[in-house]
Motif scaffolding. Structure first.
Motif, PDB file in Angstrom:
ATOM      1  N   ALA A 157       0.899  -1.316  -0.038  1.00 37.29           N
ATOM      2  CA  ALA A 157      -0.019  -0.263  -0.429  1.00 37.29           C
ATOM      3  C   ALA A 157       0.901   1.853  -0.040  1.00 37.29           C
ATOM      4  N   LEU A 158       1.421   1.665   1.721  1.00 34.20           N
ATOM      5  CA  LEU A 158       3.291   2.692   0.816  1.00 34.20           C
ATOM      6  C   LEU A 158       3.091   2.705  -0.379  1.00 34.20           C
ATOM      7  N   LEU A 159       4.970   1.660  -0.409  1.00 32.43           N
ATOM      8  CA  LEU A 159       5.377   1.518  -1.187  1.00 32.43           C
ATOM      9  C   LEU A 159       4.950   1.955  -2.647  1.00 32.43           C
ATOM     10  N   GLY A 160       3.866   1.265  -3.011  1.00 31.63           N
ATOM     11  CA  GLY A 160       2.936   1.507  -4.390  1.00 31.63           C
ATOM     12  C   GLY A 160       2.766   2.104  -5.015  1.00 31.63           C
ATOM     13  N   SER A 161       2.478   2.947  -3.695  1.00 36.13           N
ATOM     14  CA  SER A 161       1.352   4.659  -3.617  1.00 36.13           C
ATOM     15  C   SER A 161       2.715   5.606  -3.243  1.00 36.13           C
ATOM     16  N   LEU A 162       3.791   5.153  -3.246  1.00 34.48           N
ATOM     17  CA  LEU A 162       4.955   6.732  -3.372  1.00 34.48           C
ATOM     18  C   LEU A 162       5.436   6.581  -4.733  1.00 34.48           C
ATOM     19  N   THR A 163       5.118   4.862  -4.863  1.00 34.18           N
ATOM     20  CA  THR A 163       5.958   4.809  -6.400  1.00 34.18           C
ATOM     21  C   THR A 163       5.305   5.258  -7.971  1.00 34.18           C
ATOM     22  N   LEU A 164       4.320   5.145  -7.868  1.00 31.36           N
ATOM     23  CA  LEU A 164       2.861   6.022  -8.541  1.00 31.36           C
ATOM     24  C   LEU A 164       2.842   7.487  -8.549  1.00 31.36           C
ATOM     25  N   LEU A 165       3.097   7.916  -7.119  1.00 30.94           N
ATOM     26  CA  LEU A 165       2.947   8.932  -7.087  1.00 30.94           C
ATOM     27  C   LEU A 165       4.751   9.741  -7.595  1.00 30.94           C
ATOM     28  N   ALA A 166       5.745   9.155  -7.358  1.00 28.53           N
ATOM     29  CA  ALA A 166       6.721   9.468  -7.750  1.00 28.53           C
ATOM     30  C   ALA A 166       6.993   9.882  -9.235  1.00 28.53           C
ATOM     31  N   VAL A 167       6.182   8.793  -9.891  1.00 27.93           N
ATOM     32  CA  VAL A 167       5.770   9.233 -12.041  1.00 27.93           C
ATOM     33  C   VAL A 167       4.967  10.147 -11.731  1.00 27.93           C
ATOM     34  N   ALA A 168       3.718   9.717 -11.489  1.00 27.32           N
ATOM     35  CA  ALA A 168       3.066  10.634 -11.484  1.00 27.32           C
ATOM     36  C   ALA A 168       3.712  12.655 -11.295  1.00 27.32           C
ATOM     37  N   LEU A 169       4.647  12.602 -11.030  1.00 23.83           N
ATOM     38  CA  LEU A 169       5.598  14.200 -10.317  1.00 23.83           C
ATOM     39  C   LEU A 169       6.452  14.982 -11.503  1.00 23.83           C
ATOM     40  N   VAL A 170       6.996  13.560 -12.325  1.00 24.52           N
ATOM     41  CA  VAL A 170       7.731  13.454 -13.099  1.00 24.52           C
ATOM     42  C   VAL A 170       6.802  13.491 -14.430  1.00 24.52           C
ATOM     43  N   VAL A 171       5.809  12.995 -15.317  1.00 22.27           N
ATOM     44  CA  VAL A 171       4.959  12.845 -16.018  1.00 22.27           C
ATOM     45  C   VAL A 171       4.238  13.702 -16.065  1.00 22.27           C
ATOM     46  N   ASN A 172       3.291  14.216 -14.735  1.00 22.65           N
ATOM     47  CA  ASN A 172       2.229  15.237 -15.447  1.00 22.65           C
ATOM     48  C   ASN A 172       2.754  16.544 -15.437  1.00 22.65           C
ATOM     49  N   ASN A 173       3.843  16.513 -15.155  1.00 25.12           N
ATOM     50  CA  ASN A 173       4.905  18.439 -15.037  1.00 25.12           C
ATOM     51  C   ASN A 173       5.003  17.867 -16.358  1.00 25.12           C
ATOM     52  N   LEU A 174       5.752  17.753 -17.138  1.00 28.18           N
ATOM     53  CA  LEU A 174       6.372  17.725 -18.548  1.00 28.18           C
ATOM     54  C   LEU A 174       5.265  18.240 -19.577  1.00 28.18           C
ATOM     55  N   PRO A 175       4.607  18.123 -19.924  1.00 27.13           N
ATOM     56  CA  PRO A 175       3.608  19.446 -20.842  1.00 27.13           C
ATOM     57  C   PRO A 175       3.151  20.481 -20.219  1.00 27.13           C
ATOM     58  N   ARG A 176       3.275  21.581 -21.011  1.00 33.13           N
ATOM     59  CA  ARG A 176       2.950  22.970 -20.314  1.00 33.13           C
ATOM     60  C   ARG A 176       1.689  22.560 -19.661  1.00 33.13           C
ATOM     61  N   THR A 177       0.847  22.182 -20.072  1.00 29.23           N
ATOM     62  CA  THR A 177      -0.824  22.262 -19.753  1.00 29.23           C
ATOM     63  C   THR A 177      -1.232  21.755 -18.867  1.00 29.23           C
ATOM     64  N   ARG A 178      -0.114  20.920 -18.477  1.00 24.61           N
ATOM     65  CA  ARG A 178      -0.767  19.591 -16.970  1.00 24.61           C
ATOM     66  C   ARG A 178       0.482  20.435 -15.896  1.00 24.61           C
ATOM     67  N   ARG A 179      -0.280  20.533 -14.609  1.00 25.61           N
ATOM     68  CA  ARG A 179      -0.021  20.979 -13.608  1.00 25.61           C
ATOM     69  C   ARG A 179      -0.067  19.092 -12.149  1.00 25.61           C
ATOM     70  N   TYR A 180       0.626  19.018 -12.038  1.00 25.57           N
ATOM     71  CA  TYR A 180       0.916  17.915 -10.718  1.00 25.57           C
ATOM     72  C   TYR A 180       1.896  17.980  -9.385  1.00 25.57           C
ATOM     73  N   PRO A 181       1.033  18.020  -8.425  1.00 27.10           N
ATOM     74  CA  PRO A 181      -0.255  17.888  -7.537  1.00 27.10           C
ATOM     75  C   PRO A 181      -0.905  19.821  -8.051  1.00 27.10           C
TER      76      PRO A 181
END
Length: 185
Positions: A157-181
């Motif tokens: 639960a914790l480690l898996g969600s932190l891994t998904l979060l790390a990827v979300a921080l990187v990928v969701n902030n690459l395009p100009r049209t997205r911002r996360y969190p």
């Protein structure tokens, strides 16, 4: 309830007149796809490489639903870091507790795990719909999940969600049209 009351009740089932949701731009579809591919790919690779040899599952079904929120709807309040991590951990703890207390009554254990998880996620402001599945998996997950006991709240639960979060921080902030969190706490 009077007849008028029943009519009002059944009218609610028709929905609103808002119509279908708007179409999503192809760029959004692409970045959602990339995020899910990388997030679950990394999670699966880490699980196979480091955790499976130790009989620790790192990937659970509820992470698929988390990926939909994190990468497909990153601005949703339900996809924010507090909700993602807190929702999974709170629900995992509740699910394990329900299994330990009510394993002889599986119907009760399953329904109580999900219902209580929803209530506690509301109370802790960590509502994350896949958390309900995390709680349910703790009850129906079988011998490998049950053997983890409360460790299930940490791995997966914790480690898996932190891994998904790390990827979300990187990928969701690459395009100009997205911002996360949108918010952390």
């Amino acid at each position: 309830m009077k007849i008028e009351g029943w009519r009002d009740y059944w009218r609610k089932w028709r929905g609103t007149t808002a119509g279908a949701p708007p179409r999503i731009h192809s760029d959004e579809v692409f970045w959602s796809w990339v995020g899910a591919l990388l997030g679950l790919g990394l999670l699966s690779w880490l699980g196979a490489r480091f955790f499976a040899p130790r009989d620790l599952p790192l990937v659970i079904g509820s992470f698929g639903a988390s990926a939909v929120l994190l990468y497909g709807a990153p601005r949703s309040p339900l996809a924010q870091p507090r909700n993602l991590v807190g929702g999974h951990v709170v629900s995992a703890l509740i699910g394990v507790l329900c299994w330990k207390l009510f394993q002889d009554f599986p119907v009760l254990a399953q329904s109580l795990a999900v219902a209580t998880s929803i209530a506690l996620m509301h109370l802790t402001r960590t509502l994350h719909p896949p958390g309900g599945a995390t709680a349910l998996i703790a009850v129906i997950g079988g011998p490998q999940i049950h053997a983890l006991g409360f460790l299930y709240a940490l791995v997966p639960a914790l480690l898996g969600s932190l891994t998904l979060l790390a990827v979300a921080l990187v990928v969701n902030n690459l395009p100009r049209t997205r911002r996360y969190p949108e918010f952390w706490i």
